[in-house]
Enzyme design. Structure first.
Site, PDB file in Angstrom:
ATOM      1  N   CYS A   2       0.843  -1.182   0.000  1.00  0.00           N
ATOM      2  CA  CYS A   2       0.000   0.000   0.000  1.00  0.00           C
ATOM      3  C   CYS A   2       0.885   1.241   0.000  1.00  0.00           C
ATOM      4  O   CYS A   2       2.094   1.147   0.088  1.00  0.00           O
ATOM      5  CB  CYS A   2      -0.915   0.001   1.220  1.00  0.00           C
ATOM      6  N   ARG A  27       0.981   1.531  -5.923  1.00  0.00           N
ATOM      7  CA  ARG A  27       1.224   0.585  -4.836  1.00  0.00           C
ATOM      8  C   ARG A  27      -0.070   0.001  -4.275  1.00  0.00           C
ATOM      9  O   ARG A  27      -0.032  -0.993  -3.530  1.00  0.00           O
ATOM     10  CB  ARG A  27       2.000   1.274  -3.707  1.00  0.00           C
ATOM     11  N   TRP A  74      -4.108  -1.626  -1.000  1.00  0.00           N
ATOM     12  CA  TRP A  74      -4.264  -2.881  -1.746  1.00  0.00           C
ATOM     13  C   TRP A  74      -4.667  -3.921  -0.710  1.00  0.00           C
ATOM     14  O   TRP A  74      -3.914  -4.253   0.187  1.00  0.00           O
ATOM     15  CB  TRP A  74      -2.950  -3.256  -2.425  1.00  0.00           C
ATOM     16  N   ASN A 100       1.106  -0.045   6.321  1.00  0.00           N
ATOM     17  CA  ASN A 100       1.461  -1.003   5.273  1.00  0.00           C
ATOM     18  C   ASN A 100       1.978  -2.262   5.945  1.00  0.00           C
ATOM     19  O   ASN A 100       2.733  -2.182   6.909  1.00  0.00           O
ATOM     20  CB  ASN A 100       2.568  -0.456   4.370  1.00  0.00           C
ATOM     21  N   GLY A 101       1.607  -3.422   5.419  1.00  0.00           N
ATOM     22  CA  GLY A 101       2.108  -4.670   5.960  1.00  0.00           C
ATOM     23  C   GLY A 101       0.998  -5.499   6.579  1.00  0.00           C
ATOM     24  O   GLY A 101      -0.190  -5.308   6.290  1.00  0.00           O
ATOM     25  N   GLU A 482       8.168 -15.339 -19.061  1.00  0.00           N
ATOM     26  CA  GLU A 482       7.952 -13.919 -18.802  1.00  0.00           C
ATOM     27  C   GLU A 482       6.922 -13.332 -19.762  1.00  0.00           C
ATOM     28  O   GLU A 482       6.062 -12.534 -19.360  1.00  0.00           O
ATOM     29  CB  GLU A 482       9.280 -13.161 -18.905  1.00  0.00           C
ATOM     30  N   LYS A 486       3.393 -11.579 -18.579  1.00  0.00           N
ATOM     31  CA  LYS A 486       3.018 -10.213 -18.962  1.00  0.00           C
ATOM     32  C   LYS A 486       1.627 -10.193 -19.592  1.00  0.00           C
ATOM     33  O   LYS A 486       0.804  -9.331 -19.286  1.00  0.00           O
ATOM     34  CB  LYS A 486       4.027  -9.642 -19.961  1.00  0.00           C
ATOM     35  N   GLU A 489      -1.168 -10.931 -16.940  1.00  0.00           N
ATOM     36  CA  GLU A 489      -1.350  -9.991 -15.840  1.00  0.00           C
ATOM     37  C   GLU A 489      -1.974  -8.676 -16.284  1.00  0.00           C
ATOM     38  O   GLU A 489      -2.635  -8.020 -15.473  1.00  0.00           O
ATOM     39  CB  GLU A 489      -0.050  -9.756 -15.071  1.00  0.00           C
ATOM     40  N   HIS A 505       4.153 -34.487 -23.432  1.00  0.00           N
ATOM     41  CA  HIS A 505       3.884 -35.032 -22.106  1.00  0.00           C
ATOM     42  C   HIS A 505       2.629 -34.425 -21.488  1.00  0.00           C
ATOM     43  O   HIS A 505       2.565 -34.201 -20.279  1.00  0.00           O
ATOM     44  CB  HIS A 505       5.100 -34.805 -21.202  1.00  0.00           C
ATOM     45  N   LYS A 604       2.255  -3.234  -7.226  1.00  0.00           N
ATOM     46  CA  LYS A 604       3.615  -3.133  -7.736  1.00  0.00           C
ATOM     47  C   LYS A 604       4.632  -3.780  -6.809  1.00  0.00           C
ATOM     48  O   LYS A 604       5.473  -4.553  -7.233  1.00  0.00           O
ATOM     49  CB  LYS A 604       3.966  -1.651  -7.936  1.00  0.00           C
TER      50      LYS A 604
END
Length: 609
Positions: A2, A27, A74, A100-101, A482, A486, A489, A505, A604
């Protein structure tokens, strides 16, 4: 993950809080709020949704005062809602907290406080903090915060106000980033530098277990035990413009176009004037310490983990040292075999990723030397690691990482070459050859960026599909992972990446008529085998979009469409092949009308486990 901002001074705090939160909205963006001390006492406004919702409320009924705290959230505990938004207060509304946390023991604390008569209104762990501070307050807000913090377990950065001491702002850091901005007749707190850079370049970076008391006249730093700290001010030397869009429609697109500069800056002075040797004074290992390395662990999350997969191949090839790659959230829990001969490389764009920090500490506890690869000077991993390789990508605002990832690749190339030249596992001529190619990468990225029209057309076609696959071998597989991340997301298209040799397989069962398959084929020694895998998906109806090296002609015979990257050394191909995949994701998200810079459910900087 956050965002926190706080102000005490002579100006209208509401305006500064809102402007600071705008810089931190990447954030966290599911709710926002501010607390301001006004003539009517401590007043709070908060709301679910983007910051614009709160800004509209404050436009209708502004809060006038010279001290305040703000937060953009967030969600971790409790769904996004007005009541779960920060700041939180106690029952008297005399104490206000932004956080935050995560407070890991909040349930036990909450039950204890309920027994004392406290009434809770939200689902959050943060609300417990405001009640806990109120319960131990005896006329000194600093001592009350210190007492409360000793009862709390977890990770937290706090901004605290009380109506009883209206000229004081208290800040606390434990395992979650927080900085102090120092001005003239005013001072600031923020969870990241862009929040306050418009107002001051002078900052204190709090370390774990430290707190600060801010008034308009000064800042007092101390430990959580109350011991005073003397520290030099850190001067920020980058410009606020670098955190803005600079004319691009989105931060992500700007940051994709920033990559040539990021490559040059990350290479910077790490290549000697002759261009034949890597110099890394920031790596303080002696030659003997390097020779004593028996194995390497690369630990990271998400995109940084994918950079680590490339790093694994680079280090093993160049230094001939066995390398393991681990997802940081799993590393501690599998009882990894760590010895003093283990070199641990932690990779984190923000330098504050909670799982990566925990893995770093586990490694150090077991005697390993730790090298950090990070984009943030002064971050937690930078301070706690033994050696730090800073990636000079500049601030990255979009949630989906682009230039931070590719700068991490450059860091791994440099470090792999550095190890190889120190150990003598590669010839000096080979080092010169690779470095010469590396210095051409920025120009070659610019060549790819001149072909965005072709990538945009492909993106606008693939968005008609609900599923999509990426395949590749060797380094191409690492890049495929990657590229797939991308795409999903920011476009929300279901996408998976597979090692091309694994198709038989099980994965071939998912291939059906017209399903898009993006096939990376940049590795010369694996090219023929990759072509065979492409034929397998073509035989089952897939539409194949191939990605190859310029000048190669065979791929066009089996793929439906081919995009070529400029020729480069095979080892360096990931630094180019990922660029069109970044653009593909960007244009797919754009075509679907999504918020490119702030994809749903993501943040982020992941500063909680």
């Amino acid at each position: 993950m956050c965002g926190i901002v706080g102000y005490v001074g002579k100006r209208n705090s509401q305006e500064i809080l809102i402007e600071g939160l705008k810089k931190l909205e990447y954030r966290g963006y599911d709710s926002a709020g501010v607390a301001v001390y006004t003539n009517e006492g401590l007043q709070i406004k908060k709301s679910k949704g983007r910051l614009a919702v709160l800004e509209s409320k404050l436009g209708e009924a502004p809060l006038a005062g010279h001290i305040g705290i703000g937060h953009t959230r967030w969600a971790t505990h409790g769904k996004p809602s007005d009541v779960n938004s920060h700041p939180h207060t106690d029952n008297s509304s005399k104490f206000s907290v932004v956080h935050n946390g995560i407070i890991e023991n909040y349930i036990a604390l909450k039950e204890e406080l309920i027994e004392q008569g406290h009434v809770f209104v939200s689902e959050t762990d943060t609300e417990v903090i405001s009640h806990l501070i109120a319960s131990v307050y005896e006329g000194d807000i600093v001592k009350a915060v210190q007492k409360a913090v000793t009862r709390m377990r977890g990770a937290f950065a706090l901004g605290v106000l009380t109506e009883y001491e209206p000229e004081k702002l208290v800040a606390v850091r434990l395992s979650s980033p927080l900085i102090i901005g120092v001005g003239e007749g005013e001072n600031f707190i923020g969870s990241d530098i862009p929040a306050i850079l418009e107002y001051t370049r002078n900052v204190y970076i709090l370390n774990d277990g430290e707190m600060a008391l801010l008034t308009k006249d000064g800042v007092t730093l101390m430990t959580l035990e109350g011991n005073f700290i003397s520290r030099e001010i850190f001067r920020v030397d980058w410009d606020i413009v670098t955190a803005e869009k600079a004319g691009f429609d989105h931060f992500m697109l700007k940051e994709i176009y920033d990559q040539p500069k990021a490559y040059r800056d990350t290479m910077g002075a790490r290549i000697d004037e002759s261009g034949s040797k890597v110099v890394m004074p920031e790596v303080r290992m002696t030659e003997q310490q390097i020779r004593n390395i028996r194995n390497v662990h690369i630990i990271a999350c998400g995109t940084a983990y994918h950079a680590g997969l490339v790093g694994k191949s680079v280090i093993e090839k160049l230094a001939r040292i066995p390398v393991e790659t681990d997802v940081a959230s799993e590393y501690r829990y599998r009882s990894p075999i760590i010895t003093p001969e283990t070199l641990v490389i932690v990779v984190s764009q923000s330098g504050e990723t909670a799982d990566t920090l925990a893995a770093l500490r586990e490694a150090k506890k077991n005697g390993a030397r730790v090298v950090a690869v990070t984009n943030v000077v002064g971050s937690s991993v930078a301070r706690e690691a033994d050696d730090v390789i800073v990636t000079w990508a500049g601030p990255e605002i979009a949630v989906a990482s682009t230039k931070a990832y590719t700068s991490q690749l450059i860091a791994f190339y440099l470090f792999g070459l550095y190890l190889g030249q120190t150990l003598g596992t590669i010839e000096p001529s080979y080092v010169s050859e690779v470095l010469a190619e590396m210095q051409q990468l920025p120009e070659k990225v610019e060549q790819i960026l001149s072909q965005t029209g072709a990538i945009k057309e492909i993106a606008e076609r693939i968005v008609a599909h609900k599923n999509l696959f990426f395949i590749g071998r060797g380094l191409d597989y690492a890049v495929a992972l990657e590229g797939s991340l991308k795409l999903k997301e920011i476009s929300y298209i279901h996408s998976e990446a597979y090692a091309a040799g694994e198709l038989k397989h099980g994965t071939l069962a998912l291939i059906e008529d017209d399903i898009p398959v993006i096939a990376l084929a940049t590795q010369e020694d694996l090219f023929e085998k990759t072509v065979s895998n492409i034929k397998e998906v073509k035989a089952r109806g897939a539409q194949v979009i191939g990605l190859n090296i310029e000048g190669e002609t065979e791929l066009a015979k089996v793929a439906d469409e081919v995009f070529s990257i400029p020729h480069t050394h095979q080892l360096l191909a990931p630094a180019l092949s990922v660029i069109p995949l970044q653009l593909l994701s960007y244009y797919a998200s754009l075509a679907l009308g999504h918020d490119v810079d702030k994809p749903r459910n993501l943040a982020k900087s992941v500063t909680v486990e």
